[in-house]
Design a protein around this motif. Structure first.
Motif, PDB file in Angstrom:
ATOM      1  N   GLN A 105       6.151   0.781  -3.997  1.00  0.00           N
ATOM      2  CA  GLN A 105       5.367   0.747  -2.769  1.00  0.00           C
ATOM      3  C   GLN A 105       6.175   0.159  -1.617  1.00  0.00           C
ATOM      4  O   GLN A 105       6.154   0.695  -0.506  1.00  0.00           O
ATOM      5  CB  GLN A 105       4.076  -0.053  -2.968  1.00  0.00           C
ATOM      6  CG  GLN A 105       3.049   0.680  -3.803  1.00  0.00           C
ATOM      7  CD  GLN A 105       1.751  -0.106  -3.903  1.00  0.00           C
ATOM      8  OE1 GLN A 105       1.747  -1.325  -4.013  1.00  0.00           O
ATOM      9  NE2 GLN A 105       0.651   0.614  -3.861  1.00  0.00           N
ATOM     10  N   ASN A 139       6.803   2.349   1.518  1.00  0.00           N
ATOM     11  CA  ASN A 139       6.030   1.867   2.666  1.00  0.00           C
ATOM     12  C   ASN A 139       6.315   0.375   2.825  1.00  0.00           C
ATOM     13  O   ASN A 139       5.661  -0.451   2.197  1.00  0.00           O
ATOM     14  CB  ASN A 139       4.530   2.102   2.477  1.00  0.00           C
ATOM     15  CG  ASN A 139       3.718   1.583   3.645  1.00  0.00           C
ATOM     16  OD1 ASN A 139       4.263   1.187   4.673  1.00  0.00           O
ATOM     17  ND2 ASN A 139       2.417   1.568   3.492  1.00  0.00           N
ATOM     18  N   SER A 184       0.840  -1.190   0.000  1.00  0.00           N
ATOM     19  CA  SER A 184       0.000   0.000   0.000  1.00  0.00           C
ATOM     20  C   SER A 184       0.879   1.245   0.000  1.00  0.00           C
ATOM     21  O   SER A 184       1.922   1.273   0.645  1.00  0.00           O
ATOM     22  CB  SER A 184      -0.890   0.004   1.251  1.00  0.00           C
ATOM     23  OG  SER A 184      -1.601   1.215   1.349  1.00  0.00           O
ATOM     24  N   ASN A 232      -0.036   5.590  -0.108  1.00  0.00           N
ATOM     25  CA  ASN A 232      -1.001   6.692  -0.247  1.00  0.00           C
ATOM     26  C   ASN A 232      -2.424   6.165  -0.423  1.00  0.00           C
ATOM     27  O   ASN A 232      -3.161   6.621  -1.292  1.00  0.00           O
ATOM     28  CB  ASN A 232      -0.616   7.601  -1.414  1.00  0.00           C
ATOM     29  CG  ASN A 232       0.758   8.207  -1.228  1.00  0.00           C
ATOM     30  OD1 ASN A 232       1.162   8.530  -0.113  1.00  0.00           O
ATOM     31  ND2 ASN A 232       1.489   8.344  -2.314  1.00  0.00           N
ATOM     32  N   ASP A 233      -2.816   5.207   0.411  1.00  0.00           N
ATOM     33  CA  ASP A 233      -4.149   4.602   0.393  1.00  0.00           C
ATOM     34  C   ASP A 233      -4.475   3.846  -0.889  1.00  0.00           C
ATOM     35  O   ASP A 233      -5.630   3.547  -1.153  1.00  0.00           O
ATOM     36  CB  ASP A 233      -5.245   5.644   0.677  1.00  0.00           C
ATOM     37  CG  ASP A 233      -5.180   6.152   2.097  1.00  0.00           C
ATOM     38  OD1 ASP A 233      -4.772   5.378   2.976  1.00  0.00           O
ATOM     39  OD2 ASP A 233      -5.536   7.321   2.322  1.00  0.00           O
ATOM     40  N   HIS A 234      -3.480   3.545  -1.684  1.00  0.00           N
ATOM     41  CA  HIS A 234      -3.674   2.703  -2.866  1.00  0.00           C
ATOM     42  C   HIS A 234      -3.114   1.323  -2.540  1.00  0.00           C
ATOM     43  O   HIS A 234      -1.903   1.154  -2.386  1.00  0.00           O
ATOM     44  CB  HIS A 234      -2.958   3.295  -4.083  1.00  0.00           C
ATOM     45  CG  HIS A 234      -3.153   2.490  -5.322  1.00  0.00           C
ATOM     46  ND1 HIS A 234      -4.249   2.626  -6.133  1.00  0.00           N
ATOM     47  CD2 HIS A 234      -2.398   1.513  -5.858  1.00  0.00           C
ATOM     48  CE1 HIS A 234      -4.158   1.767  -7.133  1.00  0.00           C
ATOM     49  NE2 HIS A 234      -3.037   1.073  -6.996  1.00  0.00           N
ATOM     50  N   VAL A 235      -4.020   0.352  -2.426  1.00  0.00           N
ATOM     51  CA  VAL A 235      -3.636  -1.002  -2.042  1.00  0.00           C
ATOM     52  C   VAL A 235      -3.571  -1.877  -3.287  1.00  0.00           C
ATOM     53  O   VAL A 235      -4.448  -1.805  -4.152  1.00  0.00           O
ATOM     54  CB  VAL A 235      -4.652  -1.599  -1.041  1.00  0.00           C
ATOM     55  CG1 VAL A 235      -4.262  -3.018  -0.657  1.00  0.00           C
ATOM     56  CG2 VAL A 235      -4.751  -0.716   0.190  1.00  0.00           C
TER      57      VAL A 235
END
Length: 151
Positions: A57, A61, A25, A27-30
């Motif tokens: 990603q 993160n 994930s 920036n809230d994109h999973v």
């Protein structure tokens, strides 16, 4: 179940290789996708191209989840650099042994990096000898394990 017994059970469930679903994930994109994993000497390893979206990603993160058939691992992805730069070449040898087609199909030596998933929390859905369901939780940071029956 004590921590060490739980960890042994966990690695026994995984075996030496698995196709596992990896979730990342940023920036809230999973995203989730399958990766060819090798389990060796208590390490969960896979390779990927350093230019892929999942790699971006992972670098930005490193908190990830990866699962296989009732075994879910929440952990941290550690980038060990280019696969070809590994001093003992053990990962390359294991990858060729267990994933020969992939090894031969994707020989991107200048861009394939080695990723290790370091477990933080593991949740295993399992059954005992009497086919009664239970969950096993393994907290690697606290070095604790607990089971919970499931009806």
């Amino acid at each position: 179940m004590d921590f060490q017994t739980a960890v042994e059970h966990f690695y026994q469930k995984l075996g030496q290789k698995k196709i596992m679903a990896l979730a990342t994930s940023l920036n809230d994109h999973v995203m989730v996708r399958n990766v060819s994993v090798i389990i060796h000497e208590g390490k969960i390893l896979f390779k990927t191209d350093k230019n892929f979206r999942k790699t971006k990603q992972l670098i930005e993160n490193p908190r990830v989840a990866i699962c296989y058939w009732g075994v879910q691992i929440e952990g941290i992805a550690v980038n060990h650099g280019l696969v070809v730069d590994q001093p003992d070449c053990s990962f390359q040898e294991l990858y060729q042994k267990y994933w020969e087609k992939s090894y031969n199909a994707y020989p991107h030596k200048d861009s394939e990096i080695l990723i290790e998933i370091v477990p933080k929390l593991v949740e295993i859905w399992d059954q005992d000898e009497e086919d009664k369901g239970f969950q096993l939780f393994i907290d690697f940071e606290q070095e604790k394990a607990k089971t919970s029956t499931y009806d």
